[in-house]
Scaffold this motif. Structure first.
Motif, PDB file in Angstrom:
ATOM      1  N   PHE A 246       5.322  -4.888 -29.286  1.00 17.66           N
ATOM      2  CA  PHE A 246       5.089  -4.106 -28.901  1.00 17.66           C
ATOM      3  C   PHE A 246       3.847  -3.429 -28.571  1.00 17.66           C
ATOM      4  N   PHE A 247       2.942  -3.975 -29.407  1.00 21.07           N
ATOM      5  CA  PHE A 247       1.133  -3.771 -28.427  1.00 21.07           C
ATOM      6  C   PHE A 247       1.553  -4.226 -26.911  1.00 21.07           C
ATOM      7  N   THR A 248       1.966  -5.621 -26.830  1.00 20.48           N
ATOM      8  CA  THR A 248       2.061  -6.152 -26.197  1.00 20.48           C
ATOM      9  C   THR A 248       2.636  -5.643 -24.739  1.00 20.48           C
ATOM     10  N   GLU A 249       3.721  -4.551 -24.872  1.00 23.23           N
ATOM     11  CA  GLU A 249       3.962  -4.166 -23.813  1.00 23.23           C
ATOM     12  C   GLU A 249       3.269  -2.948 -23.526  1.00 23.23           C
ATOM     13  N   GLN A 250       3.373  -2.534 -24.776  1.00 22.03           N
ATOM     14  CA  GLN A 250       1.799  -1.594 -24.229  1.00 22.03           C
ATOM     15  C   GLN A 250       0.638  -2.616 -22.821  1.00 22.03           C
ATOM     16  N   LEU A 251       0.504  -3.659 -23.839  1.00 25.00           N
ATOM     17  CA  LEU A 251      -1.151  -3.934 -23.093  1.00 25.00           C
ATOM     18  C   LEU A 251      -0.291  -4.399 -21.609  1.00 25.00           C
ATOM     19  N   LYS A 252       0.848  -4.646 -21.025  1.00 28.04           N
ATOM     20  CA  LYS A 252       1.860  -4.355 -20.285  1.00 28.04           C
ATOM     21  C   LYS A 252       2.184  -3.446 -18.892  1.00 28.04           C
ATOM     22  N   GLU A 253       2.560  -2.123 -19.400  1.00 27.83           N
ATOM     23  CA  GLU A 253       2.721  -1.565 -19.297  1.00 27.83           C
ATOM     24  C   GLU A 253       1.155  -0.183 -18.592  1.00 27.83           C
ATOM     25  N   SER A 254       0.254  -0.734 -19.257  1.00 29.77           N
ATOM     26  CA  SER A 254      -0.904   0.029 -18.797  1.00 29.77           C
ATOM     27  C   SER A 254      -1.641  -1.536 -17.797  1.00 29.77           C
ATOM     28  N   GLU A 255      -1.136  -2.448 -17.072  1.00 31.92           N
ATOM     29  CA  GLU A 255      -1.740  -3.321 -16.656  1.00 31.92           C
ATOM     30  C   GLU A 255      -1.830  -2.424 -15.081  1.00 31.92           C
ATOM     31  N   MET A 256      -3.011  -3.298 -14.303  1.00 34.13           N
ATOM     32  CA  MET A 256      -3.834  -2.359 -12.989  1.00 34.13           C
ATOM     33  C   MET A 256      -3.284  -3.478 -12.102  1.00 34.13           C
ATOM     34  N   ILE A 257      -2.401  -3.056 -11.572  1.00 37.03           N
ATOM     35  CA  ILE A 257      -1.550  -4.170 -10.246  1.00 37.03           C
ATOM     36  C   ILE A 257      -2.147  -3.036  -8.179  1.00 37.03           C
ATOM     37  N   CYS A 258      -2.168  -3.596  -7.798  1.00 36.48           N
ATOM     38  CA  CYS A 258      -2.390  -3.307  -6.513  1.00 36.48           C
ATOM     39  C   CYS A 258      -0.853  -2.401  -6.170  1.00 36.48           C
ATOM     40  N   TYR A 259      -1.287  -0.953  -5.237  1.00 38.98           N
ATOM     41  CA  TYR A 259      -0.047  -0.496  -5.174  1.00 38.98           C
ATOM     42  C   TYR A 259       0.381  -0.673  -3.803  1.00 38.98           C
ATOM     43  N   PHE A 260      -0.295  -1.712  -2.774  1.00 34.82           N
ATOM     44  CA  PHE A 260       0.120  -2.194  -1.045  1.00 34.82           C
ATOM     45  C   PHE A 260       0.739  -3.354  -2.137  1.00 34.82           C
ATOM     46  N   CYS A 261      -0.163  -4.875  -2.818  1.00 30.69           N
ATOM     47  CA  CYS A 261       0.625  -5.780  -2.575  1.00 30.69           C
ATOM     48  C   CYS A 261       1.309  -6.111  -3.873  1.00 30.69           C
ATOM     49  N   ASN A 262       0.989  -4.989  -4.545  1.00 31.39           N
ATOM     50  CA  ASN A 262       1.195  -5.895  -6.620  1.00 31.39           C
ATOM     51  C   ASN A 262       0.535  -6.816  -6.861  1.00 31.39           C
ATOM     52  N   GLU A 263      -0.436  -6.944  -6.783  1.00 30.74           N
ATOM     53  CA  GLU A 263      -1.058  -7.956  -6.993  1.00 30.74           C
ATOM     54  C   GLU A 263      -1.617  -7.428  -8.271  1.00 30.74           C
ATOM     55  N   PRO A 264      -2.208  -8.363  -9.471  1.00 22.94           N
ATOM     56  CA  PRO A 264      -2.619  -8.003 -10.730  1.00 22.94           C
ATOM     57  C   PRO A 264      -4.240  -7.701 -10.236  1.00 22.94           C
ATOM     58  N   LEU A 265      -4.618  -6.816 -10.843  1.00 22.25           N
ATOM     59  CA  LEU A 265      -6.164  -6.456 -10.810  1.00 22.25           C
ATOM     60  C   LEU A 265      -7.314  -7.094 -11.380  1.00 22.25           C
ATOM     61  N   ASP A 266      -8.149  -7.434 -11.509  1.00 21.52           N
ATOM     62  CA  ASP A 266      -9.186  -7.532 -12.904  1.00 21.52           C
ATOM     63  C   ASP A 266     -10.716  -6.766 -12.802  1.00 21.52           C
ATOM     64  N   ILE A 267     -11.860  -7.169 -13.010  1.00 23.67           N
ATOM     65  CA  ILE A 267     -12.883  -5.912 -12.924  1.00 23.67           C
ATOM     66  C   ILE A 267     -13.487  -6.480 -11.198  1.00 23.67           C
ATOM     67  N   LYS A 268     -13.241  -7.938 -11.420  1.00 17.58           N
ATOM     68  CA  LYS A 268     -13.704  -8.440  -9.900  1.00 17.58           C
ATOM     69  C   LYS A 268     -13.030  -8.072  -8.256  1.00 17.58           C
ATOM     70  N   THR A 269     -11.873  -7.470  -8.844  1.00 18.55           N
ATOM     71  CA  THR A 269     -10.971  -7.633  -7.388  1.00 18.55           C
ATOM     72  C   THR A 269     -10.382  -5.748  -7.396  1.00 18.55           C
ATOM     73  N   ILE A 270     -10.548  -4.970  -8.518  1.00 19.07           N
ATOM     74  CA  ILE A 270     -10.490  -3.515  -7.999  1.00 19.07           C
ATOM     75  C   ILE A 270     -10.741  -2.481  -7.319  1.00 19.07           C
ATOM     76  N   ASN A 271     -11.708  -3.131  -6.458  1.00 18.22           N
ATOM     77  CA  ASN A 271     -12.429  -2.008  -5.607  1.00 18.22           C
ATOM     78  C   ASN A 271     -12.539  -2.627  -4.342  1.00 18.22           C
ATOM     79  N   LYS A 272     -11.791  -4.073  -4.338  1.00 21.73           N
ATOM     80  CA  LYS A 272     -11.948  -5.144  -2.689  1.00 21.73           C
ATOM     81  C   LYS A 272     -11.056  -4.336  -1.885  1.00 21.73           C
ATOM     82  N   THR A 273     -10.440  -5.042  -0.691  1.00 23.01           N
ATOM     83  CA  THR A 273     -10.337  -4.558   0.456  1.00 23.01           C
ATOM     84  C   THR A 273      -8.595  -5.796  -0.004  1.00 23.01           C
ATOM     85  N   CYS A 274      -7.504  -4.747   0.529  1.00 24.65           N
ATOM     86  CA  CYS A 274      -6.846  -5.401   0.042  1.00 24.65           C
ATOM     87  C   CYS A 274      -6.061  -5.274   1.849  1.00 24.65           C
ATOM     88  N   LYS A 275      -5.590  -6.725   1.280  1.00 24.54           N
ATOM     89  CA  LYS A 275      -4.943  -7.386   2.649  1.00 24.54           C
ATOM     90  C   LYS A 275      -3.726  -7.122   3.077  1.00 24.54           C
TER      91      LYS A 275
END
Length: 293
Positions: A246-275
């Motif tokens: 259940f919590f794995t599914e919850q974590l998957k649902e709350s996973e951050m991805i880029c709106y444009f390229c659907n790439e997973p985001l982390d603390i290093k890429t969250i505010n970078k320019t999307c290609k």
């Protein structure tokens, strides 16, 4: 006449010179040609060969079977006779021990009886002295009265009175401390002891049965407890697995991805320019921004 008939064939009245191995009987020469024993259907040997074969066969049977078995039987007889001697020897030892024990029992009984007799005889001797003293007093009194000697009687009367007072005041044992019932009854005691031992043996067997049942019941209870614990553990593990899923599914649902390229985001890429964000928008707006998956 009978010997002549035994040496001649019953079919052809000829001399018996052969032996039919198939029928196990002696035959004549005509039997081998005319029948009923012929060479084509029966195995025929001469009397001498049949004799040699059977002598050798019986000899081998005697040597290899009868004689070894005879030796075994002889050895068994020796073992039986030796066992008889062993039984007699052990019986004599037991009989000797029984006699020694019985002699010991009789000696101890005689000692106890002798001790009681000695004590009682001593009591008799003590009170016999008092009885003799009383008899002497009575004899002296009657002798003095028969004499009619007044002076002698008066002189001795005081001593008589003193002796009378002494005998009256002297105590003696009126009881019988020695009784026959406390003589040693070792055989009776042994029988009682054996009876108690048999009762204790039965009690031990009952206790063993109770302990055995308790152990089995406890073992059964432990097995049931283990099964229940195992079942609860399995259920608990399943519940934890469900929670993890259940919590794995919850974590998957709350996973951050880029709106444009659907790439997973982390603390290093969250505010970078999307290609893939190539729209004509100011550079400061071409940042990738995240959404929940």
């Amino acid at each position: 006449m009978s010997n002549l008939n035994q040496n001649h064939c019953v079919h052809h009245n000829k001399e018996l010179t052969y032996f039919c191995e198939s029928c196990e009987e002696p035959i004549c020469k005509l039997c081998t040609t005319l029948g009923p024993h012929n060479y084509t259907l029966h195995r025929i040997n001469s009397l001498q060969e049949a004799f040699k074969m059977r002598v050798e066969h019986i000899k081998q049977e005697i040597l290899h079977n009868i004689l070894p078995k005879r030796d075994e039987i002889f050895a068994q007889i020796n073992r039986i006779e030796y066992r008889i001697q062993e039984i007699k020897y052990v019986k004599n030892i037991i009989e000797r021990d029984c006699r020694a024990e019985m002699n010991g029992i009789e000696d101890r009984l005689n000692q106890a009886e002798s001790m009681k007799q000695t004590i009682l005889q001593h009591q008799i001797s003590v009170i016999q002295q008092d009885l003799d003293e009383m008899n002497d007093l009575a004899i002296q009194f009657f002798n003095l009265t028969k004499k009619n000697d007044y002076l002698e009687f008066l002189f001795d009367s005081q001593s008589l009175l003193d002796r009378i007072e002494f005998l009256i005041a002297k105590p003696y044992n009126k009881g019988l401390d020695e009784i026959p019932d406390d003589l040693p009854r070792e055989l009776t005691d042994l029988r009682l002891l054996l009876g108690k031992m048999e009762g204790q043996q039965q009690l031990l067997e009952i206790l063993n049965e109770i302990i055995w049942r308790m152990i089995n019941e406890r073992k059964h209870e432990e097995e049931l407890s283990q099964q229940i614990l195992k079942r609860h553990s399995e259920n608990e593990i399943k519940e934890w697995q469900k929670l993890v899923e259940f919590f794995t599914e919850q974590l998957k649902e709350s996973e951050m991805i880029c709106y444009f390229c659907n790439e997973p985001l982390d603390i290093k890429t969250i505010n970078k320019t999307c290609k893939k964000n190539k729209d004509d928008i100011p550079d400061n707006c071409k940042k990738n921004y995240w959404i929940y998956n």
